[in-house]
Structures are given as C-alpha cells and as structure tokens.
Design an enzyme around this catalytic site. Structure first.
Site, PDB file in Angstrom:
ATOM      1  N   TYR A  40       0.829  -1.202   0.000  1.00 45.27           N
ATOM      2  CA  TYR A  40       0.000   0.000   0.000  1.00 45.27           C
ATOM      3  C   TYR A  40       0.874   1.267   0.000  1.00 45.27           C
ATOM      4  CZ  TYR A  40      -4.646  -2.105   1.130  1.00 45.27           C
ATOM      5  OH  TYR A  40      -5.850  -2.776   1.109  1.00 45.27           O
ATOM      6  N   CYS A  71      -3.309  -0.948   9.665  1.00 46.60           N
ATOM      7  CA  CYS A  71      -2.362  -0.518   8.640  1.00 46.60           C
ATOM      8  C   CYS A  71      -2.229   0.999   8.766  1.00 46.60           C
ATOM      9  CB  CYS A  71      -2.913  -0.887   7.265  1.00 46.60           C
ATOM     10  SG  CYS A  71      -1.935  -0.249   5.900  1.00 46.60           S
ATOM     11  N   CYS A 181       4.761   1.171  10.817  1.00 47.79           N
ATOM     12  CA  CYS A 181       4.128   0.266   9.841  1.00 47.79           C
ATOM     13  C   CYS A 181       3.926  -1.055  10.574  1.00 47.79           C
ATOM     14  CB  CYS A 181       5.040   0.078   8.634  1.00 47.79           C
ATOM     15  SG  CYS A 181       4.574  -1.299   7.550  1.00 47.79           S
ATOM     16  N   THR A 182       2.755  -1.637  10.420  1.00 42.57           N
ATOM     17  CA  THR A 182       2.441  -2.816  11.226  1.00 42.57           C
ATOM     18  C   THR A 182       3.268  -4.044  10.837  1.00 42.57           C
ATOM     19  OG1 THR A 182       0.548  -3.220   9.751  1.00 42.57           O
ATOM     20  CG2 THR A 182       0.103  -2.095  11.832  1.00 42.57           C
TER      21      THR A 182
HETATM   22  N1  DGL Z   1       1.442  -2.609   7.074  1.00 37.35           N
HETATM   23  C1  DGL Z   1       1.213  -1.405   6.355  1.00 37.35           C
HETATM   24  C2  DGL Z   1       1.300  -0.187   7.286  1.00 37.35           C
HETATM   25  O1  DGL Z   1       1.125  -0.303   8.487  1.00 37.35           O
HETATM   26  C3  DGL Z   1       1.975  -1.069   5.121  1.00 37.35           C
HETATM   27  C4  DGL Z   1       2.663  -2.038   4.278  1.00 37.35           C
HETATM   28  C5  DGL Z   1       2.506  -1.714   2.811  1.00 37.35           C
HETATM   29  O2  DGL Z   1       3.185  -0.820   2.288  1.00 37.35           O
HETATM   30  O3  DGL Z   1       1.648  -2.358   2.231  1.00 37.35           O
HETATM   31  O4  DGL Z   1       1.511   0.902   6.845  1.00 37.35           O
END
Ligand code: DGL
Length: 273
Positions: A40, A71, A181-182
């Site tokens: 994302y 996220c 970021c998770t």
């Molecule tokens: N896990 C997502 C977050 O906390 C991002 C990872 C991604 O770039 O898809 O921002």
C-alpha cells in the site's frame, strides 16, 4: 455483531490481531490481508481509500461490528472518510506512536520508520505538530521493507536494508524509534540487534488493541461462548496460512477473497449481522 473486522495490505496487521488476542483471547476476529494490492505504501491516497471502502463493506457484510484498520498507510488515507461514510460503525486506526516517543526520548531525537503514504498523511503531520514540536523527528520511508518482510527474506539480505533505512536516525542520535508500519514489529529482533539495547522501539499495537476492546465493550457487543477467528487473503491463501504458522504459531484455514472489477468478493456467504 459477531466479530472485529481487521485489515491490512498483508500480514503486518496480524501484529495488531496478536495484540488483541493477548488482551482478550475471546474477542472474535475476521482478518483480511489485501495481498492483491501489497504494498500500500507507494499507492495514492484515493486508490487506498477505494480499497479500504470495499474491504470495510465486505467485513461489515460478514458480521463485523467494529473495524480495526491495522495498517498505518490505510489509516492515513482512509480513516477520516470511512468514519464519515459509515457513521454507525466504530473504527480504530493506526497512528505512529510519535506522542509516546516524544515523551520518552532523552536525546530529543526520534526515529520514525513508516511507508511513504503514512509519512505524507495529514494524521502524522497533525500528531507531530501537536505532541512532538519540541523533538527532532528523523523519518525513513523504508522502501521495499514491508515486501521483504512478506517474502521472509533472511537476515543476510535484511540487515543491509535495515542499516540503510536507519542510517540517518542513528547518525542523528535517535534513542527512540517508532515502528510506523504494522509489518515492522515482525523484525524487532533484527532491529534490536542493529540498534542495540539503548534504543527503544515503539509499537502502537497494544494501545490499538486496548482501544478496540474498549469500543467493543462500550457498544455493548458481547463475547461469544466459543470464539473462532477467520482469516482471508486476496492473494495466496496458502501463503497467508504458512505465514500464520511461521510468525504466530497459529494453524488456521484461510479463505480466498477476490477483487472483481473493483469490488471485493468473498468465497464464503456473508453472515447476517
Ligand atoms: N502494514 C502497512 C502499514 O502499516 C503497510 C505495508 C505496505 O506498504 O503495504 O503501513
């Protein structure tokens, strides 16, 4: 309402799911990993909002009474709008732990590891202005790091990346680093090895889990007699299954949900809410 709907671009949000389960094992969860659109981070806010809206609809159709956007990137792009568009649904979003970091730092320098989408978001700017005006924030958008974690790269490949992503914050003397970021809590051991015990890593997942449980109770939702969590991926179900086992020692069936012409469809019938 029969579950908490949780989503992320991939397996990262499972760090939030895990925090929820540690707090209240009986809270039933339905977790969606949107692997079809990982990562994302580099995507535009409008696109992420469209994805998050569809995912929210589908989670609600499957009985979610509360949505946790596990996220940071999706929270930055979509949280405010989703709250407006689904006024009857409580949402919990991720926010980089800049506020506790600003309180904790002794060196006055805070590192922030997050995706580009999170770093460019209004949520972070506002939080930083409100609570961290007195500290220096050194951020890194860590390109490719979430994908490397998804792909389970070994330490020989990971460590040089971490070295690069943290170079500037280390050089500035950051003593507190926010995992924005998770996905990143999954590599805490490697980060700890690189940064040493004097640097504190902050993961907002436990606070998010507490807020989710608070909202569940505040809305009068009950805990079922028997809890079965559900997991789904818009990519490879067997891969998510393997990741659950590898990172969380959890064996579970994983459903395949698919995107068709911009709409998210699940392979199991929606439950009446
Ligand atoms: N896990 C997502 C977050 O906390 C991002 C990872 C991604 O770039 O898809 O921002």
């Amino acid at each position: 309402m029969n579950c908490v709907g949780i989503f992320d671009s991939g397996l990262g949000g499972l760090t939030v799911w895990q925090a929820i389960k540690q707090l209240e094992p009986d809270l039933p969860c339905l977790y969606l990993a949107d692997h079809a659109h990982l990562p994302y981070g580099p995507r535009g806010q409008d696109e992420i909002l469209r994805l998050a809206r569809q995912i929210t609809r589908q989670l609600l159709a499957h009985g979610a009474g509360l949505i946790v956007i596990a996220c940071n990137t999706a929270s930055a792009a979509a949280l405010d709008t989703l709250r407006d568009e689904f006024p009857a649904t409580p949402f919990v979003g991720m926010e980089p732990a800049v506020k506790p970091a600003a309180l904790h730092t002794r060196s006055g320098v805070v590192g922030l590891m997050a995706t580009r989408g999170t770093l460019e978001g209004r949520l972070l700017r506002q939080t930083a202005q409100r609570f961290a005006g007195h500290v220096e924030i050194v951020s890194s958008e860590c390109p490719g790091l979430a994908e490397a974690i998804e792909n389970g790269v070994d330490d020989a490949a990971l460590m040089p990346q971490l070295h690069t992503h943290t170079a500037q914050m280390r050089a500035r003397g950051a003593d507190t680093i926010v995992l924005g970021c998770t996905h990143y809590p999954l590599i805490q051991p490697q980060l700890g090895q690189l940064l040493g015990p004097q640097v504190r890593l902050l993961d907002p997942a436990p606070a998010v889990a507490r807020q989710a449980l608070r909202l569940w109770q505040a809305h009068g939702f009950l805990l079922p007699a028997r809890t079965t969590d559900r997991f789904a991926s818009t990519g490879s179900a067997s891969r998510l299954q393997a990741m659950l086992e590898r990172h969380f020692k959890r064996r579970a069936d994983v459903e395949s949900w698919v995107w068709q012409n911009g709409e998210l469809c699940s392979d199991s019938p929606p439950t009446a809410a």
